[in-house]
Design a protein around this motif. Structure first.
Motif, PDB file in Angstrom:
ATOM      1  N   THR A   1       0.884  -1.282  -0.055  1.00 33.25           N
ATOM      2  CA  THR A   1      -0.090  -0.192  -0.048  1.00 33.25           C
ATOM      3  C   THR A   1       0.801   1.284   0.054  1.00 33.25           C
ATOM      4  O   THR A   1       1.993   1.197   0.298  1.00 33.25           O
ATOM      5  N   GLN A   2       0.313   2.531  -0.373  1.00 33.91           N
ATOM      6  CA  GLN A   2       0.899   3.477  -0.504  1.00 33.91           C
ATOM      7  C   GLN A   2       1.528   3.821   0.863  1.00 33.91           C
ATOM      8  O   GLN A   2       2.695   4.527   1.112  1.00 33.91           O
ATOM      9  N   LEU A   3       0.781   3.720   2.191  1.00 32.33           N
ATOM     10  CA  LEU A   3       1.296   4.154   3.598  1.00 32.33           C
ATOM     11  C   LEU A   3       2.394   3.021   3.761  1.00 32.33           C
ATOM     12  O   LEU A   3       3.367   3.674   4.348  1.00 32.33           O
ATOM     13  N   ALA A   4       2.300   1.897   3.246  1.00 33.66           N
ATOM     14  CA  ALA A   4       3.378   1.002   3.713  1.00 33.66           C
ATOM     15  C   ALA A   4       4.775   1.155   3.190  1.00 33.66           C
ATOM     16  O   ALA A   4       5.744   1.501   3.582  1.00 33.66           O
ATOM     17  N   GLN A   5       4.265   1.705   1.937  1.00 34.29           N
ATOM     18  CA  GLN A   5       5.791   2.168   1.370  1.00 34.29           C
ATOM     19  C   GLN A   5       6.402   3.474   1.704  1.00 34.29           C
ATOM     20  O   GLN A   5       7.786   3.748   1.747  1.00 34.29           O
ATOM     21  N   GLU A   6       5.433   4.405   2.184  1.00 33.80           N
ATOM     22  CA  GLU A   6       6.003   5.558   2.635  1.00 33.80           C
ATOM     23  C   GLU A   6       6.596   5.312   3.912  1.00 33.80           C
ATOM     24  O   GLU A   6       7.710   5.765   4.268  1.00 33.80           O
ATOM     25  N   VAL A   7       6.041   4.584   5.018  1.00 31.46           N
ATOM     26  CA  VAL A   7       6.803   3.916   6.191  1.00 31.46           C
ATOM     27  C   VAL A   7       8.125   3.249   5.792  1.00 31.46           C
ATOM     28  O   VAL A   7       9.195   3.709   6.512  1.00 31.46           O
ATOM     29  N   ARG A   8       8.151   2.634   4.633  1.00 32.90           N
ATOM     30  CA  ARG A   8       9.352   1.714   4.393  1.00 32.90           C
ATOM     31  C   ARG A   8      10.347   2.852   3.909  1.00 32.90           C
ATOM     32  O   ARG A   8      11.669   2.737   4.620  1.00 32.90           O
ATOM     33  N   GLU A   9       9.949   3.771   3.152  1.00 38.83           N
ATOM     34  CA  GLU A   9      11.147   4.770   2.768  1.00 38.83           C
ATOM     35  C   GLU A   9      11.669   5.562   3.895  1.00 38.83           C
ATOM     36  O   GLU A   9      12.877   5.847   4.220  1.00 38.83           O
ATOM     37  N   ASP A  10      10.633   6.118   4.992  1.00 40.02           N
ATOM     38  CA  ASP A  10      11.124   6.890   6.100  1.00 40.02           C
ATOM     39  C   ASP A  10      11.993   5.945   6.978  1.00 40.02           C
ATOM     40  O   ASP A  10      12.919   6.288   7.501  1.00 40.02           O
ATOM     41  N   THR A  11      11.658   4.584   7.003  1.00 36.92           N
ATOM     42  CA  THR A  11      12.578   3.678   7.724  1.00 36.92           C
ATOM     43  C   THR A  11      13.848   3.837   7.116  1.00 36.92           C
ATOM     44  O   THR A  11      15.019   3.721   7.892  1.00 36.92           O
ATOM     45  N   LEU A  12      14.154   3.415   5.917  1.00 36.62           N
ATOM     46  CA  LEU A  12      15.507   3.284   5.352  1.00 36.62           C
ATOM     47  C   LEU A  12      16.361   4.624   5.466  1.00 36.62           C
ATOM     48  O   LEU A  12      17.527   4.785   5.486  1.00 36.62           O
ATOM     49  N   ALA A  13      15.600   5.825   5.316  1.00 37.97           N
ATOM     50  CA  ALA A  13      16.201   7.081   5.604  1.00 37.97           C
ATOM     51  C   ALA A  13      16.527   7.420   6.874  1.00 37.97           C
ATOM     52  O   ALA A  13      17.197   8.189   7.214  1.00 37.97           O
ATOM     53  N   GLY A  14      16.040   6.628   7.806  1.00 37.80           N
ATOM     54  CA  GLY A  14      16.488   6.840   9.186  1.00 37.80           C
ATOM     55  C   GLY A  14      15.611   7.889   9.909  1.00 37.80           C
ATOM     56  O   GLY A  14      15.670   8.099  11.008  1.00 37.80           O
ATOM     57  N   THR A  15      14.699   8.460   9.415  1.00 37.69           N
ATOM     58  CA  THR A  15      13.625   9.276  10.272  1.00 37.69           C
ATOM     59  C   THR A  15      12.413   8.429  11.028  1.00 37.69           C
ATOM     60  O   THR A  15      12.208   9.068  11.734  1.00 37.69           O
ATOM     61  N   ARG A  16      12.454   7.271  10.652  1.00 40.19           N
ATOM     62  CA  ARG A  16      11.421   6.282  11.635  1.00 40.19           C
ATOM     63  C   ARG A  16      12.403   5.471  12.019  1.00 40.19           C
ATOM     64  O   ARG A  16      12.901   4.435  11.530  1.00 40.19           O
ATOM     65  N   ARG A  17      12.659   5.513  13.532  1.00 33.86           N
ATOM     66  CA  ARG A  17      13.515   4.491  14.262  1.00 33.86           C
ATOM     67  C   ARG A  17      12.926   3.942  15.195  1.00 33.86           C
ATOM     68  O   ARG A  17      13.638   2.901  15.719  1.00 33.86           O
ATOM     69  N   ASP A  18      11.972   4.205  15.714  1.00 33.51           N
ATOM     70  CA  ASP A  18      11.243   3.653  17.046  1.00 33.51           C
ATOM     71  C   ASP A  18      10.131   2.676  16.778  1.00 33.51           C
ATOM     72  O   ASP A  18       9.185   3.274  16.095  1.00 33.51           O
ATOM     73  N   ILE A  19      10.451   1.605  17.258  1.00 29.08           N
ATOM     74  CA  ILE A  19       9.207   0.303  16.875  1.00 29.08           C
ATOM     75  C   ILE A  19       9.000  -0.132  18.320  1.00 29.08           C
ATOM     76  O   ILE A  19       9.640  -0.321  19.323  1.00 29.08           O
ATOM     77  N   SER A  20       7.509  -0.153  18.575  1.00 31.64           N
ATOM     78  CA  SER A  20       7.117  -0.517  19.922  1.00 31.64           C
ATOM     79  C   SER A  20       6.640  -1.942  19.900  1.00 31.64           C
ATOM     80  O   SER A  20       5.947  -2.311  18.599  1.00 31.64           O
ATOM     81  N   VAL A  21       6.567  -2.641  20.850  1.00 34.00           N
ATOM     82  CA  VAL A  21       6.116  -4.045  21.173  1.00 34.00           C
ATOM     83  C   VAL A  21       4.843  -4.064  21.873  1.00 34.00           C
ATOM     84  O   VAL A  21       5.027  -3.628  22.983  1.00 34.00           O
ATOM     85  N   GLY A  22       3.811  -4.626  21.451  1.00 34.20           N
ATOM     86  CA  GLY A  22       2.568  -4.750  22.217  1.00 34.20           C
ATOM     87  C   GLY A  22       2.501  -6.231  22.606  1.00 34.20           C
ATOM     88  O   GLY A  22       2.938  -7.390  21.842  1.00 34.20           O
ATOM     89  N   TYR A  23       2.480  -6.230  23.891  1.00 34.24           N
ATOM     90  CA  TYR A  23       2.624  -7.651  24.864  1.00 34.24           C
ATOM     91  C   TYR A  23       1.663  -7.888  25.986  1.00 34.24           C
ATOM     92  O   TYR A  23       1.226  -7.223  26.439  1.00 34.24           O
ATOM     93  N   SER A  24       1.557  -9.239  26.357  1.00 36.54           N
ATOM     94  CA  SER A  24       0.667  -9.338  27.333  1.00 36.54           C
ATOM     95  C   SER A  24       1.749 -10.181  28.547  1.00 36.54           C
ATOM     96  O   SER A  24       2.450 -10.896  28.205  1.00 36.54           O
ATOM     97  N   VAL A  25       1.546  -9.694  29.878  1.00 36.49           N
ATOM     98  CA  VAL A  25       2.123 -10.304  30.934  1.00 36.49           C
ATOM     99  C   VAL A  25       1.616 -11.545  31.537  1.00 36.49           C
ATOM    100  O   VAL A  25       0.319 -11.493  31.894  1.00 36.49           O
ATOM    101  N   ASP A  26       2.139 -12.790  31.207  1.00 37.35           N
ATOM    102  CA  ASP A  26       1.704 -14.009  31.795  1.00 37.35           C
ATOM    103  C   ASP A  26       2.045 -14.338  33.009  1.00 37.35           C
ATOM    104  O   ASP A  26       1.217 -15.003  33.951  1.00 37.35           O
ATOM    105  N   GLN A  27       3.282 -14.079  33.579  1.00 37.15           N
ATOM    106  CA  GLN A  27       3.676 -14.307  34.862  1.00 37.15           C
ATOM    107  C   GLN A  27       4.858 -13.309  35.133  1.00 37.15           C
ATOM    108  O   GLN A  27       5.656 -12.862  34.264  1.00 37.15           O
ATOM    109  N   ALA A  28       4.867 -12.874  36.484  1.00 33.85           N
ATOM    110  CA  ALA A  28       5.741 -11.684  36.850  1.00 33.85           C
ATOM    111  C   ALA A  28       6.105 -11.963  38.629  1.00 33.85           C
ATOM    112  O   ALA A  28       5.109 -12.244  39.427  1.00 33.85           O
ATOM    113  N   GLN A  29       7.048 -11.494  38.991  1.00 30.36           N
ATOM    114  CA  GLN A  29       7.668 -11.783  40.253  1.00 30.36           C
ATOM    115  C   GLN A  29       8.246 -10.310  40.550  1.00 30.36           C
ATOM    116  O   GLN A  29       9.093  -9.892  40.001  1.00 30.36           O
ATOM    117  N   GLU A  30       7.942  -9.846  41.952  1.00 30.47           N
ATOM    118  CA  GLU A  30       8.877  -9.078  42.793  1.00 30.47           C
ATOM    119  C   GLU A  30      10.246  -9.294  43.129  1.00 30.47           C
ATOM    120  O   GLU A  30      10.411 -10.450  43.448  1.00 30.47           O
TER     121      GLU A  30
END
Length: 606
Positions: free
Chosen positions: A95-124
């Motif tokens: 898509t046009q949006l996808a290709q725009e994001v790709r070009e920004d990524t290769l140009a170094g203007t988009r550098r931050d990527i976020s991961v969505g996740y769920s916590v299944d187990q955790a301890q203090e």
């Protein structure tokens, strides 16, 4: 131990690595064990192999923009752990949006990527540290600002998240009056929410519906409701497919049909190699829908007609496709009958098991009674409309030399042929299937449909016959739904030259030239014309008689079990260098109410 059904996100500044052999593949570092401030506590994600659940990531993770499911720009594939970091490769869409994001990524203007996740187990771990010992990534997204710009460890800051001890299974320090039964209920609620999220995400990944799955998770949709929505969407797409089943059978592939290659499937089978890419995804999805493994390979086209072996040495069997000067672009396709029943409204039902649809056949009766008198007892009646798979099977062969030399490519010709033949095979059975143990029962052989007779030896159709066909449904209260006529070209020609009143052209002809889109019009109803409708019927001494069908076509059910099971056999005729292809397709047909259809089966058209 603490669990958290909430969606959390972490942002990393990506490290871009380009593989020399794949210019479109961008390697990224997604997350690490760097501590992240969560507003009241500090969280560390454990990146040992046993801590990260990569079940959902096996088929890749959706790549979004700003965590918006409506802005799908690609996928993160080959998600894996290395050096205590989560890593993967970005694959951008077209898509046009996808290709725009790709070009920004290769140009170094988009550098931050976020991961969505769920916590299944955790301890203090003490000192306000919480170590997440089990977690599941399920989406990735480009974001505008990272909390930490360091490579692979930048984090989004989300101060609204609760402390994990607020959700612990057995810790009630923040609620000293909490009762054990309340804690148990809370644990069950969190477990159910976790199962809901995992179930919907897994279903979406299998069916190519990651965006819809994310939206469903955010809306709080139940897993059963998401599955129902998927089935309804598939039924709608199947009903709307024109001509019948003339495309791949499910949404994720339907939108990319042009890239599916039957030749790649056949070549892989002939070489004994596994499928890759879209063909592998397609086979996996169709196997899921069928609920069982294929003997060979599931492909989304069906009903091969039996053909002679295609070879380059004989002109009629393939030689005419090989040459240097012939006009491949002007290839002449065969003339075929038209596939019409789905266009008229027949319902296609994707099934996994035999289906029994309950049907009420009798009702209670009402009566006027005297004072202090008892009403007469009446009973309801029920039966079932049964659907069980019948097999359409066929055989096709071509030589390997044919595959590499033919122009147009034999692959394209075979795909076009298969698409047409499957529609015609099922369409014909829906009209006049014999209803034997091997063949579905079609409309004309269904017991109880309305019968309009022309004469002892048949008769030319008249305006009166048309009114009788419609009256047959009206008398039985069946003149509702998707009503229309289905007949053949001979009948159409006869009706267009027959006046409503004998000898009176001023009264108009039974069927005019008026059109409703691609349909004709007969007494105001859509009329489909196809030579699938028989014109070789007999009655008394009458021969070459035709059928005219009127009915509610939404009461015609077509059940399909999975897709075509395609077996590529390079061994049987290996000494000749031939590839043998055997295909099986499972389908059945039923009429919900026989009263929904009426037919004249002795129309004289000469």
């Amino acid at each position: 131990m603490a669990t958290n059904p909430e969606t959390r996100r972490r942002t990393a500044t990506i490290e871009i690595t380009r593989a020399a052999e794949d210019a479109d593949r961008i390697e990224v570092s997604i997350s690490s064990e760097r501590p992240v401030e969560r507003g009241g506590f500090t969280e560390i994600l454990d990146h040992r192999r046993e801590a990260v659940n990569l079940e959902r990531a096996r088929e890749g993770l959706p790549l979004l923009l700003d965590h918006d499911p409506a802005k799908l720009v690609g996928r993160v594939v080959d998600v894996h752990l290395r050096d205590r970091k989560l890593r993967g490769a970005l694959r951008f869409g077209k898509t046009q949006l996808a290709q725009e994001v790709r070009e920004d990524t290769l140009a170094g203007t988009r550098r931050d990527i976020s991961v969505g996740y769920s916590v299944d187990q955790a301890q203090e771990a003490g000192d306000g540290l919480v170590r997440v010992s089990r977690w599941t990534p399920f989406e990735t997204s480009f974001v505008g600002v990272a909390a930490d710009p360091s490579v692979g460890v930048g984090r989004s800051y989300e101060p609204n998240l609760r402390r994990p001890q607020d959700m612990e299974d057995n810790d009630t320090r923040d609620e000293p009056e909490a009762r054990p039964d309340n804690a148990r209920a809370n644990r069950q609620e969190r477990r159910a929410e976790k199962n809901r999220i995992e179930g919907i995400a897994s279903m979406g990944a299998r069916r190519g519906m990651e965006r819809e799955a994310l939206e469903a998770i955010q809306r709080g949709t139940t897993e059963a409701e998401f599955q129902r929505q998927y089935r309804e969407k598939m039924e709608r797409e199947c009903r709307d497919t024109t001509p019948m089943l003339d495309s791949l059978s499910f949404p994720a592939v339907h939108t990319r049909e042009h890239s599916y290659s039957l030749m790649r499937v056949i070549n892989a089978g002939a070489a004994g190699k596994p499928l890759m890419g879209l063909e592998a995804e397609t086979a996996k999805e169709l196997e899921y829908r069928a609920g069982k493994s294929a003997e060979g390979i599931y492909v989304p086209m069906t009903a091969l007609s039996k053909r002679a072996v295609l070879e380059t040495g004989t002109p009629a069997l393939g030689g005419n496709l090989v040459g240097t000067e012939h006009l491949a672009s002007e290839h002449i396709h065969p003339l075929r009958n038209a596939s019409r029943v789905v266009q008229l409204g027949a319902r296609v039902l994707p099934l996994k098991q035999n289906a029994n649809i309950p049907r009420q056949t009798g009702s209670a009766t009402a009566e006027w009674i005297a004072e202090d008198a008892a009403a007469t007892e009446s009973d309801l009646g029920f039966d079932q409309v049964a659907l069980s798979p019948k097999i359409v099977s066929a055989l096709l062969q071509w030589t390997k030399k044919m595959a590499i030399q033919s122009e147009p490519a034999i692959e394209a010709l075979a795909q076009d042929d298969l698409k047409a033949v499957i529609g015609l095979a099922v369409d014909l059975a829906a009209i006049k299937g014999a209803g034997t143990a091997l063949e579905p029962e079609g409309i004309l052989n269904t017991t109880g449909i309305g019968d309009v007779a022309g004469g002892t030896d048949g008769a030319a159709p008249t305006w009166d016959h048309v009114i009788q066909l419609e009256s047959e449904l009206a008398i039985d209260n069946a003149d509702v739904g998707t009503l229309g006529y289905l007949t053949n070209a001979s009948v159409q020609g006869k009706l267009k030259r027959t006046t409503k009143v004998a000898g009176d052209a001023g009264a108009g002809f039974i069927m005019s030239d008026r059109r409703d889109g691609e349909f004709g019009v007969l007494n105001g109803y859509r009329t489909a014309v196809s030579n699938q409708v028989p014109s070789d019927l007999t009655k008394g001494s009458g021969t070459d008689l035709s059928a005219i069908i009127f009915g509610n076509f939404s009461d015609l059910l077509i059940g399909e079990w999975g897709a075509i099971d395609l077996i590529v056999d390079p061994y049987t005729f290996a000494d000749k260098g031939n590839v043998r292809i055997v295909a099986h397709y499972f389908v059945d047909i039923a009429v919900r109410h026989a009263e929904s259809f009426a037919a004249m089966q002795d129309a004289v058209t000469i």
